[in-house]
Scaffold this motif. Structure first.
Motif, PDB file in Angstrom:
ATOM      1  N   ARG A  95       0.586  -1.320   0.709  1.00  0.00           N
ATOM      2  CA  ARG A  95       0.657   0.518  -0.327  1.00  0.00           C
ATOM      3  C   ARG A  95       0.911   0.801  -0.175  1.00  0.00           C
ATOM      4  N   ASN A  96       1.853   1.400   0.448  1.00  0.00           N
ATOM      5  CA  ASN A  96       3.075   2.210   0.882  1.00  0.00           C
ATOM      6  C   ASN A  96       4.336   1.844  -0.790  1.00  0.00           C
ATOM      7  N   ASN A  97       3.674   1.655  -1.652  1.00  0.00           N
ATOM      8  CA  ASN A  97       5.007   2.029  -2.670  1.00  0.00           C
ATOM      9  C   ASN A  97       6.112   0.795  -2.468  1.00  0.00           C
ATOM     10  N   HIS A  98       6.205  -0.186  -1.377  1.00  0.00           N
ATOM     11  CA  HIS A  98       7.608  -0.513  -0.958  1.00  0.00           C
ATOM     12  C   HIS A  98       6.673  -2.582  -2.317  1.00  0.00           C
ATOM     13  N   ASN A  99       7.828  -2.856  -3.141  1.00  0.00           N
ATOM     14  CA  ASN A  99       7.869  -3.343  -3.266  1.00  0.00           C
ATOM     15  C   ASN A  99       7.764  -4.485  -2.519  1.00  0.00           C
ATOM     16  N   VAL A 100       7.630  -6.115  -2.474  1.00  0.00           N
ATOM     17  CA  VAL A 100       8.281  -7.429  -1.666  1.00  0.00           C
ATOM     18  C   VAL A 100       8.113  -8.404  -3.101  1.00  0.00           C
ATOM     19  N   VAL A 101       9.317  -8.931  -2.325  1.00  0.00           N
ATOM     20  CA  VAL A 101       9.427 -10.010  -3.206  1.00  0.00           C
ATOM     21  C   VAL A 101      10.314 -11.345  -2.455  1.00  0.00           C
ATOM     22  N   ILE A 102       9.886 -12.744  -1.583  1.00  0.00           N
ATOM     23  CA  ILE A 102      10.250 -13.901  -0.667  1.00  0.00           C
ATOM     24  C   ILE A 102      10.164 -15.100  -1.923  1.00  0.00           C
ATOM     25  N   SER A 103      11.911 -14.889  -1.470  1.00  0.00           N
ATOM     26  CA  SER A 103      12.291 -16.310  -2.027  1.00  0.00           C
ATOM     27  C   SER A 103      11.789 -17.455  -0.534  1.00  0.00           C
ATOM     28  N   ASN A 104      10.748 -18.082  -1.122  1.00  0.00           N
ATOM     29  CA  ASN A 104      10.494 -19.255   0.096  1.00  0.00           C
ATOM     30  C   ASN A 104      10.897 -20.457  -0.593  1.00  0.00           C
ATOM     31  N   SER A 105      11.899 -20.744  -0.246  1.00  0.00           N
ATOM     32  CA  SER A 105      12.747 -22.074  -0.529  1.00  0.00           C
ATOM     33  C   SER A 105      12.602 -22.054  -1.899  1.00  0.00           C
ATOM     34  N   GLU A 106      12.363 -23.265  -2.592  1.00  0.00           N
ATOM     35  CA  GLU A 106      12.776 -23.001  -4.400  1.00  0.00           C
ATOM     36  C   GLU A 106      11.074 -22.503  -5.229  1.00  0.00           C
ATOM     37  N   TYR A 107       9.840 -21.482  -4.003  1.00  0.00           N
ATOM     38  CA  TYR A 107       9.881 -21.017  -4.163  1.00  0.00           C
ATOM     39  C   TYR A 107       9.603 -19.591  -4.399  1.00  0.00           C
ATOM     40  N   LEU A 108       9.318 -18.691  -5.708  1.00  0.00           N
ATOM     41  CA  LEU A 108       9.575 -17.130  -5.279  1.00  0.00           C
ATOM     42  C   LEU A 108       7.349 -17.427  -5.417  1.00  0.00           C
ATOM     43  N   TRP A 109       7.704 -16.279  -4.003  1.00  0.00           N
ATOM     44  CA  TRP A 109       6.625 -15.513  -3.991  1.00  0.00           C
ATOM     45  C   TRP A 109       6.502 -13.800  -3.845  1.00  0.00           C
ATOM     46  N   GLU A 110       5.898 -13.969  -5.324  1.00  0.00           N
ATOM     47  CA  GLU A 110       4.970 -12.048  -5.354  1.00  0.00           C
ATOM     48  C   GLU A 110       4.060 -11.332  -5.195  1.00  0.00           C
ATOM     49  N   PRO A 111       3.680 -11.095  -4.040  1.00  0.00           N
ATOM     50  CA  PRO A 111       1.892 -10.582  -3.627  1.00  0.00           C
ATOM     51  C   PRO A 111       2.123  -9.131  -4.302  1.00  0.00           C
ATOM     52  N   TYR A 112       1.100  -8.982  -4.749  1.00  0.00           N
ATOM     53  CA  TYR A 112       0.404  -7.219  -5.008  1.00  0.00           C
ATOM     54  C   TYR A 112      -0.929  -7.533  -4.937  1.00  0.00           C
ATOM     55  N   PHE A 113      -1.671  -5.833  -5.347  1.00  0.00           N
ATOM     56  CA  PHE A 113      -3.083  -6.228  -5.022  1.00  0.00           C
ATOM     57  C   PHE A 113      -3.919  -6.818  -6.589  1.00  0.00           C
TER      58      PHE A 113
END
Length: 408
Positions: A95-113
């Motif tokens: 919401r505050n324009n901070h992009n987040v990328v989560i390296s979750n073991s063998e998966y890449l998680w990309e949250p978004y609205f």
């Protein structure tokens, strides 16, 4: 191959949360994970303005994307437990324009609205792609300026493990550096400030019960926590000693939690106190009122505050003597207060009227009243014993009936 998970979290959820609140949630998860053996690490890339918070050899299951599902609920050694934290952090950061990328073991998680046709509003979604050869869990948060990062380090000294000069206690650490004065942390995460306290504190998670926002410790509980810290330190530090003697806010509840007192600390404190005040070994340390009672019983006394008195009594195995004197003082105080109240009470007026009535009755009326109301065994009115007595303060009842009846 990718999957998209839709979370029932709107863009405006926890609207009062700041960036600091969001980072706190991610840090607390990292701290809790380290307790489970997964080393925590925090890196900041100044050039790219990117903050990375990670843990070695771990991951988060996709089931935790559901509100209410987590792996820390009911574990009081963990800071978290509401099974909401990192999901809410993602909402706030995006919401505050901070992009987040989560390296979750063998998966890449990309949250978004994204707009949800089902709910007709923007909701949080997470795209999961199996593409990594990694065994760690990492949150990469961009657009974190160096100024913001400095503020985060002040709120969360756990980032660089920089707590300055500390004293270890059974419930955490006392932070002696003045920059931490009055600041309260839990496992290195900022909770609140109160300038009434002389030191800062970093409490263990198992010692503190926080609400979901982690922003408040009950004031009475906080004073007990700081008092417990003071009497369970590794050694009787001069600064701690001075605060106890002064009865500062930090140490004001020592008498309430005296059972936690460390024996070695008690002996060291007592030796220092007796040496400083040039006291003989047989002198009792007590508050003013208790000291006067002890002196009547033949003890030599020295006046100090209740907390010093409690520590010394425990160190010298004189708790029974002190407690007995306190009980006597409380009893005297209660009786004095109760008699004062009784003097102006309707109960006393009733008693006086009953005695006056006797003198105005005929012989037959007097005998009839006597048969109904008077207990011959102790010449007290049954009415007084059974009705009026019920309205007396408890500490006066027996004494009143047995000793003061005729005075009234």
């Amino acid at each position: 191959m990718s999957e998209v998970y839709e979370l029932s979290l709107s863009k405006n959820y926890v609207s009062s949360w700041t960036i600091s609140d969001a980072i706190r949630e991610i840090l607390q998860n990292a701290i809790d994970s380290e307790k489970d053996g997964h080393k925590m690490y925090v890196n900041y890339d100044v050039e790219n303005e990117e903050l990375l918070i990670g843990n070695k050899h771990t991951y988060i299951d996709k089931s935790t994307l559901i509100l209410g599902i987590g792996d820390k609920t009911n574990n009081n050694k963990m800071i978290g437990g509401n099974a909401e934290g990192y999901k809410l952090a993602l909402v706030v950061l995006l919401r505050n324009n901070h992009n987040v990328v989560i390296s979750n073991s063998e998966y890449l998680w990309e949250p978004y609205f994204e707009y949800s046709d089902t709910f007709n509003t923007e909701l949080l979604k997470v795209k999961s792609t199996k593409c990594l050869d990694n065994n760690n869990l990492e949150f990469k948060i961009n657009n974190i300026s160096s100024l913001v990062f400095e503020d985060l380090k002040n709120d969360f000294p756990c980032i660089e493990n920089d707590f300055g000069k500390v004293i270890n206690t059974v419930n955490g650490q006392i932070l002696l550096d003045m920059k931490f004065k009055g600041k309260m942390f839990v496992e290195g995460l900022y909770v609140q400030s109160d300038d009434n306290f002389q030191f800062g504190y970093n409490f263990n998670a198992c010692e503190v019960k926080l609400d979901r926002d982690r922003k408040a410790i009950n004031y009475y509980d906080l004073k007990k926590l700081t008092a417990k810290a003071a009497i369970t330190v590794e050694e009787c530090n001069d600064e701690i000693y001075k605060q106890i003697v002064r009865s500062s806010t930090d140490t004001s509840k020592i008498a309430d939690i005296i059972d936690f007192l460390d024996d070695d600390f008690a002996k060291e404190f007592t030796a220092k106190f007796y040496e400083e005040n040039k006291l003989d070994d047989d002198v009792m340390v007590a508050t003013s009122g208790v000291g006067k009672l002890l002196e009547k019983e033949g003890y030599k006394t020295f006046e100090s505050n209740e907390n010093v008195s409690a520590i010394v009594a425990k160190a010298k195995d004189k708790e029974d003597i002190l407690d007995e004197a306190k009980d006597k003082m409380r009893k005297q105080s209660n009786e004095s207060s109760a008699w004062s109240e009784f003097e102006d009470s309707n109960t006393r007026r009733i008693l006086r009227l009953l005695y006056k009535i006797q003198n105005k009755l005929s012989k037959s009326e007097h005998d009839e009243l006597y048969d109904i109301a008077i207990d011959v065994s102790d010449y007290s009115f049954k009415y007084i014993q059974e009705v009026v007595k019920d309205s007396l303060p408890e500490c006066l009842e027996d004494k009143y009936i047995n000793e003061r009846l005729e005075e009234c």
